[in-house]
Design an enzyme around this catalytic site. Structure first.
Site, PDB file in Angstrom:
ATOM      1  N   HIS A 398       1.031  -5.027   4.948  1.00  8.76           N
ATOM      2  CA  HIS A 398       0.898  -4.553   3.565  1.00  8.76           C
ATOM      3  C   HIS A 398      -0.448  -3.855   3.421  1.00  8.76           C
ATOM      4  CE1 HIS A 398       0.727  -4.634  -0.851  1.00  8.76           C
ATOM      5  NE2 HIS A 398       2.041  -4.742  -0.786  1.00  8.76           N
ATOM      6  N   GLU A 451       9.174  -7.759   0.986  1.00 10.28           N
ATOM      7  CA  GLU A 451      10.504  -7.249   1.318  1.00 10.28           C
ATOM      8  C   GLU A 451      11.309  -8.222   2.183  1.00 10.28           C
ATOM      9  OE1 GLU A 451      11.094  -3.316   0.962  1.00 10.28           O
ATOM     10  OE2 GLU A 451      10.003  -4.138  -0.725  1.00 10.28           O
TER      11      GLU A 451
HETATM   12  C1  LIG Z   1       3.481  -1.774   4.579  1.00 14.60           C
HETATM   13  C2  LIG Z   1       2.770  -0.790   5.517  1.00 14.60           C
HETATM   14  C3  LIG Z   1       3.273   0.633   5.242  1.00 14.60           C
HETATM   15  C4  LIG Z   1       1.242  -0.846   5.271  1.00 14.60           C
HETATM   16  O1  LIG Z   1       0.663   0.059   6.114  1.00 14.60           O
HETATM   17  P1  LIG Z   1      -0.899   0.366   6.236  1.00 14.60           P
HETATM   18  O2  LIG Z   1      -1.713  -0.478   5.355  1.00 14.60           O
HETATM   19  O3  LIG Z   1      -1.055   1.818   6.082  1.00 14.60           O
HETATM   20  O4  LIG Z   1      -1.173  -0.145   7.719  1.00 14.60           O
HETATM   21  P2  LIG Z   1      -1.452   0.798   8.948  1.00 14.60           P
HETATM   22  O5  LIG Z   1      -0.365   1.805   9.065  1.00 14.60           O
HETATM   23  O6  LIG Z   1      -2.852   1.286   8.798  1.00 14.60           O
HETATM   24  O7  LIG Z   1      -1.314  -0.235  10.166  1.00 14.60           O
HETATM   25  C5  LIG Z   1      -2.410  -0.939  10.763  1.00 14.60           C
HETATM   26  C6  LIG Z   1      -1.999  -1.432  12.145  1.00 14.60           C
HETATM   27  O8  LIG Z   1      -1.018  -2.460  12.008  1.00 14.60           O
HETATM   28  C7  LIG Z   1       0.208  -2.079  12.639  1.00 14.60           C
HETATM   29  N1  LIG Z   1       1.308  -2.448  11.774  1.00 14.60           N
HETATM   30  C8  LIG Z   1       1.342  -2.390  10.410  1.00 14.60           C
HETATM   31  N2  LIG Z   1       2.507  -2.869   9.960  1.00 14.60           N
HETATM   32  C9  LIG Z   1       3.219  -3.231  11.058  1.00 14.60           C
HETATM   33  C10 LIG Z   1       4.502  -3.794  11.219  1.00 14.60           C
HETATM   34  N3  LIG Z   1       5.277  -4.069  10.182  1.00 14.60           N
HETATM   35  N4  LIG Z   1       4.947  -4.028  12.468  1.00 14.60           N
HETATM   36  C11 LIG Z   1       4.152  -3.753  13.538  1.00 14.60           C
HETATM   37  N5  LIG Z   1       2.919  -3.228  13.439  1.00 14.60           N
HETATM   38  C12 LIG Z   1       2.462  -2.976  12.212  1.00 14.60           C
HETATM   39  C13 LIG Z   1       0.134  -0.574  12.789  1.00 14.60           C
HETATM   40  O9  LIG Z   1       0.909  -0.140  13.880  1.00 14.60           O
HETATM   41  C14 LIG Z   1      -1.337  -0.371  13.021  1.00 14.60           C
HETATM   42  O10 LIG Z   1      -1.588  -0.714  14.351  1.00 14.60           O
HETATM   43  P3  LIG Z   1      -2.610   0.182  15.259  1.00 14.60           P
HETATM   44  O11 LIG Z   1      -3.958  -0.197  14.738  1.00 14.60           O
HETATM   45  O12 LIG Z   1      -2.329  -0.292  16.659  1.00 14.60           O
HETATM   46  O13 LIG Z   1      -2.270   1.612  15.012  1.00 14.60           O
HETATM   47  C15 LIG Z   1       3.052  -1.185   6.981  1.00 14.60           C
HETATM   48  O14 LIG Z   1       2.570  -2.471   7.229  1.00 14.60           O
HETATM   49  C16 LIG Z   1       4.515  -1.059   7.367  1.00 14.60           C
HETATM   50  O15 LIG Z   1       4.968   0.027   7.741  1.00 14.60           O
HETATM   51  N6  LIG Z   1       5.299  -2.190   7.303  1.00 14.60           N
HETATM   52  C17 LIG Z   1       6.702  -2.172   7.633  1.00 14.60           C
HETATM   53  C18 LIG Z   1       7.537  -1.619   6.519  1.00 14.60           C
HETATM   54  C19 LIG Z   1       7.624  -2.540   5.326  1.00 14.60           C
HETATM   55  O16 LIG Z   1       7.778  -3.742   5.472  1.00 14.60           O
HETATM   56  N7  LIG Z   1       7.516  -1.945   4.136  1.00 14.60           N
HETATM   57  C20 LIG Z   1       7.566  -2.667   2.902  1.00 14.60           C
HETATM   58  C21 LIG Z   1       6.213  -2.804   2.301  1.00 14.60           C
HETATM   59  S1  LIG Z   1       6.199  -3.813   0.853  1.00 14.60           S
END
Ligand SMILES: CC(C)(COP(=O)(O)OP(=O)(O)OC[C@H]1O[C@@H](n2cnc3c(N)ncnc32)[C@H](O)[C@@H]1OP(=O)(O)O)[C@@H](O)C(=O)NCCC(=O)NCCS
Length: 512
Positions: A398, A451
């Site tokens: 998140h 979610e």
């Molecule tokens: C929710 C979300 C978009 C937040 O993203 P964010 O704050 O921008 O986090 P980042 O994209 O900067 O990710 C940071 C690191 O964690 C990893 N990461 C984040 N969420 C992850 C997940 N669900 N599974 C695996 N790795 C994950 C990324 O790959 C990244 O790793 P890296 O440093 O090796 O590149 C992201 O966690 C995600 O895509 N989750 C899955 C989709 C989901 O559940 N969405 C509903 C949200 S309520």
């Protein structure tokens, strides 16, 4: 402005600190946390802090089925925690510690523990930034930028805490009905018994679809035979607020705007279910006047009164998603309201923002992952394969929460008593996923988000997958409207600036 730098950690830290020794049992330390009403204990050897044990560790311990009266503090604490000295500037301390997802940091002078400071306290101070630095240094996506004052609610991501008005949102979901929380968001206070009755009487007739709108719903459902329900809702709300002649918010009284907000919030569930049924070749089911918002929501899907367990489970989901700070759709609603446009325009814009995959999320995707895993024994191999190949695990991670998302914990508790194989599978997958993410993505602090259990709860209560995000829109409509009312009550046009990065102007305009 700028007085932040005058405050040192010593000015905001708490002391004396509740401590533990590494050899005692987790149960003993947890009992002390409970008695002293603190969220963590610092583990000390003499005066020297050697670790920290937080509520988060206790959650992890219970999630892994460990025995707190047997396990020792040393097995579960975070060893060698980062610390700050008491004379560190509070803003600087916040800046250097914020990214790491801590909630509490020991304050250490000359190798001796002198206090404990919470990120919440540091954050409060760090939030006071000189206006100039904000204007010149805006992060992409406005992350962390404070664009307004609000008394509707807030999210404290580092603490895993969010609130509506002055109440913990999770506690509201556990103790109150959706209607009570709706009242709270609109009126600022929870209702008394009489206020509740009056409110229910006021809202009940507003659930009905205006006849001129009901007449065109079959057309909309036919046009959008494959359209996602949220798109049909967007179109229908626009049509309805035009039909009801909502005037620009600039020209209507606060009472009138509140009445419009109530109308829209009350009718959205009816519109959603009517459109869904029409899209599937069935007649809409009118709202049931005796049923609560949540029970009626399920009732209008198939005409059967839901069990109290299912109605309450959906109600808890709805309450915990009513509002969540200045997210993209809420901000959209406030920007549109700030132009003086009508309430219909503001909520239609908000639905538009919510429909984006980066915002509305995809609870059905988390469920699809559970389907793909199938049985608990396949969880680890599947999850490892996904993460190792660069895929994201749906329902984890998140932007704001770098600790447990309080909504996911609430919804796990909602899902558990509903029972069923899917709930058991979800719990197993959650445990394994957190371990796998911790191992393969160390330091990223990836936990379950809202979610993950949303899909399980909705599916178990009989909601079809394409209605997951629309159900979210239904509850969030109440949060949007609370923000619209707040924005309109004390309005200033929201009109930011951008940095121009194109070719230097003015270039001569070539003759045609
Ligand atoms: C929710 C979300 C978009 C937040 O993203 P964010 O704050 O921008 O986090 P980042 O994209 O900067 O990710 C940071 C690191 O964690 C990893 N990461 C984040 N969420 C992850 C997940 N669900 N599974 C695996 N790795 C994950 C990324 O790959 C990244 O790793 P890296 O440093 O090796 O590149 C992201 O966690 C995600 O895509 N989750 C899955 C989709 C989901 O559940 N969405 C509903 C949200 S309520």
């Amino acid at each position: 402005m700028g007085n932040a730098s005058l405050q040192a950690v010593r000015d905001v830290m708490s002391h004396p600190v509740v401590t533990a020794s590494s050899g005692e049992t987790v149960a003993e330390a947890a009992a002390r946390m409970r008695e002293q009403h603190v969220g963590s204990v610092v583990v000390v050897d003499g005066d020297l802090p050697v670790g920290i044990l937080t509520e988060r560790d206790l959650v992890l311990l219970s999630a892994q089925g460990a025995d707190p009266s047997n396990d020792r503090v040393v097995d579960w604490m975070t060893p060698d925690p980062d610390s700050v000295s008491s004379d560190t500037d509070a803003t600087a301390a916040f800046a250097s510690l914020a990214e790491r997802g801590y909630r509490h940091i020991p304050v250490v002078d000359d190798k001796a523990l002198v206090g404990l400071v919470s990120m919440r306290d540091l954050m409060r101070i760090a939030a006071i930034q000189p206006a100039d630095s904000i204007a010149t240094d805006v992060p992409r996506g406005l992350e962390g930028v404070e664009v307004a004052e609000t008394s509707v609610g807030d999210v404290r991501g580092l603490e895993g805490f969010y609130h509506y008005r002055q109440y913990n949102a999770v506690e509201l979901a556990q103790k109150r009905t959706l209607e009570d929380v709706w009242y709270l968001l609109f009126e600022g206070e929870l209702p008394t018994r009489q206020e509740r009755e009056r409110f229910l009487d006021e809202v009940r007739p507003l659930r009905e679809i205006p006849p001129e709108v009901a007449a065109v719903l079959p057309e909309i459902a036919r046009l959008g035979a494959d359209a996602p329900p949220l798109e049909m809702l967007r179109t229908t709300v626009s049509l309805m607020t035009a039909a009801l002649r909502f005037e620009p918010s600039l020209d209507v009284s606060a009472d009138e705007l509140r009445a419009q907000a109530l109308r829209v919030c009350a009718v959205v569930p009816t519109l959603l279910m009517a459109l869904y049924r029409l899209q599937h070749g069935e007649e809409p089911i009118p709202p049931h006047p005796e049923l609560s918002y949540a029970a009626n929501y399920l009732y209008m899907l198939d005409g059967k009164e839901p069990s109290p367990e299912h109605a309450r489970a959906i109600e808890q989901y709805l309450v915990c998603t009513i509002e969540h700070g200045f997210n993209a759709s809420t901000f959209t609603a406030r920007v549109i309201t700030s132009t003086g446009a009508d309430l219909g325009a503001a909520v239609v814009g908000a639905i538009g923002a919510l429909s984006g995959p980066l915002h509305g999320g995809a609870p059905s995707r988390a469920l699809a992952m559970l389907d793909a895993i199938g049985t608990p024994d396949r969880a680890e191999a599947y999850l490892r394969e996904q993460v190792s190949s660069g895929q994201r695990l749906m329902g984890f991670g998140h932007r704001a929460y770098k600790t447990y998302d309080p909504r996911s914990e609430l919804l796990r508790g909602v899902a558990e008593p509903l029972g069923g194989d899917q709930v058991e599978l979800a719990k197993q997958v959650e445990r394994t996923a957190i371990e796998v993410l911790d191992e393969l993505k160390p330091g990223r602090r990836l936990f379950t988000n809202v979610e993950f259990y949303t899909g399980v709860v909705m599916n178990t209560c009989g909601l079809p997958r394409e209605m997951f995000t629309p159900t979210f829109a239904s509850s969030r409509m109440i949060g949007w409207c609370a923000h619209i009312l707040e924005q309109a009550a004390d309005n200033r046009l929201i009109r930011p600036s951008a940095t121009y990065v194109g070719p230097p102007p003015p270039q001569p305009v070539p003759d045609a």
